[in-house]
Scaffold this motif. Structure first.
Motif, PDB file in Angstrom:
ATOM      1  N   GLU A  93      -3.070   4.838   0.995  1.00  0.00           N
ATOM      2  CA  GLU A  93      -3.852   3.622   1.214  1.00  0.00           C
ATOM      3  C   GLU A  93      -3.740   3.128   2.657  1.00  0.00           C
ATOM      4  O   GLU A  93      -4.714   2.587   3.210  1.00  0.00           O
ATOM      5  CB  GLU A  93      -3.418   2.530   0.239  1.00  0.00           C
TER       6      GLU A  93
ATOM      7  N   GLU B 225      -7.391  -6.128   2.405  1.00  0.00           N
ATOM      8  CA  GLU B 225      -6.955  -5.801   1.036  1.00  0.00           C
ATOM      9  C   GLU B 225      -8.147  -5.379   0.183  1.00  0.00           C
ATOM     10  O   GLU B 225      -8.072  -4.412  -0.565  1.00  0.00           O
ATOM     11  CB  GLU B 225      -6.252  -7.004   0.404  1.00  0.00           C
ATOM     12  N   GLN B 226      -9.238  -6.127   0.291  1.00  0.00           N
ATOM     13  CA  GLN B 226     -10.422  -5.811  -0.503  1.00  0.00           C
ATOM     14  C   GLN B 226     -11.063  -4.496  -0.066  1.00  0.00           C
ATOM     15  O   GLN B 226     -11.525  -3.729  -0.911  1.00  0.00           O
ATOM     16  CB  GLN B 226     -11.439  -6.962  -0.437  1.00  0.00           C
TER      17      GLN B 226
ATOM     18  N   ASN C 141     -11.016   2.388  -3.111  1.00  0.00           N
ATOM     19  CA  ASN C 141     -10.180   3.153  -4.036  1.00  0.00           C
ATOM     20  C   ASN C 141      -9.503   4.353  -3.373  1.00  0.00           C
ATOM     21  O   ASN C 141      -9.490   5.457  -3.914  1.00  0.00           O
ATOM     22  CB  ASN C 141     -11.014   3.601  -5.242  1.00  0.00           C
TER      23      ASN C 141
ATOM     24  N   ALA D 122      -8.993  -1.768  -1.632  1.00  0.00           N
ATOM     25  CA  ALA D 122      -9.156  -1.750  -3.087  1.00  0.00           C
ATOM     26  C   ALA D 122     -10.538  -1.238  -3.487  1.00  0.00           C
ATOM     27  O   ALA D 122     -10.658  -0.358  -4.355  1.00  0.00           O
ATOM     28  CB  ALA D 122      -8.917  -3.149  -3.659  1.00  0.00           C
TER      29      ALA D 122
ATOM     30  N   TRP E 265       0.820  -1.202   0.000  1.00  0.00           N
ATOM     31  CA  TRP E 265       0.000   0.000   0.000  1.00  0.00           C
ATOM     32  C   TRP E 265       0.860   1.260   0.000  1.00  0.00           C
ATOM     33  O   TRP E 265       1.946   1.304   0.583  1.00  0.00           O
ATOM     34  CB  TRP E 265      -0.879   0.042   1.237  1.00  0.00           C
TER      35      TRP E 265
END
Length: 151
Positions: free
Chosen positions: A40, A74-75, A81, A78, A36
C-alpha cells in the motif's frame, strides 16, 4: 535538477529489486490495522506521482501562485485497493509514473523553476516542490519499505 532525476532513476531501478527480494507476507502485512502495508505504501507513492505530475505541469502555465489542491491519501489508497492488486502491476505503475515525472522535470525551462505555488499558508517555488516530491518518496522508502516491518 540532475541530482533529483538521478535519484528518481535510481528508485525506478532499485525498488522493484527490493520488493522482489521480500516475502509476500512482508509485503502485505499491515503492522497495525490503521497502518499501510509495504504494498500500500508503494501504491501511495504512485498516487503521489499522479498528483505531482498534475502539479508540475499546471504550475508552468496557470496564474501564479498556483494553488496546490490536497488529496485524501487514505481514500486514494483504499479506493484503488492496492492491498489486493498484484505487486508487479503496482511496481510497473510506479516505474511508468516516475519516468513521466523525470520527463516533465527534464523539460522545465530554468526560469519556470521559480514559479510560485500556494501550499496552505505559504508559498514555495516549483523547484522546492520537486525537491519535496523526492524527499517524500525517499522518506517512505527509507523509513517504511526498506526496513523490517513498516511502522
Amino acid at each position: 535538477m540532475e541530482d533529483i532525476i538521478n535519484a528518481i532513476n535510481h528508485w525506478i531501478q532499485a525498488l522493484p529489486k527490493k520488493y522482489n527480494s521480500m516475502s509476500d507476507t512482508e509485503i502485505s502485512n499491515r503492522p497495525l490495522p490503521n497502518k499501510w502495508s509495504k504494498k500500500e505504501i508503494l501504491g501511495h507513492l504512485c498516487d503521489s506521482a499522479i498528483n505531482n505530475i498534475d502539479r508540475f505541469v499546471k504550475i508552468q502555465y496557470t496564474e501564479q501562485p498556483y494553488v496546490i489542491q490536497s488529496y485524501n491519501q487514505e481514500q486514494w489508497v483504499a479506493v484503488q485497493n492496492y492491498q489486493e492488486r498484484p505487486l508487479d502491476e503496482i511496481l510497473t505503475l510506479f516505474q511508468i509514473l516516475n519516468k513521466q515525472v523525470i520527463n516533465i522535470i527534464m523539460n522545465i525551462p530554468a526560469e519556470k523553476l521559480t514559479y510560485l505555488c500556494d501550499i496552505g499558508n505559504t508559498q514555495k517555488t516549483l523547484q522546492w516542490l520537486i525537491h519535496d516530491y523526492l524527499n517524500h518518496m525517499e522518506h517512505h522508502i527509507n523509513k517504511q519499505i526498506l526496513i523490517k516491518g513498516n511502522d
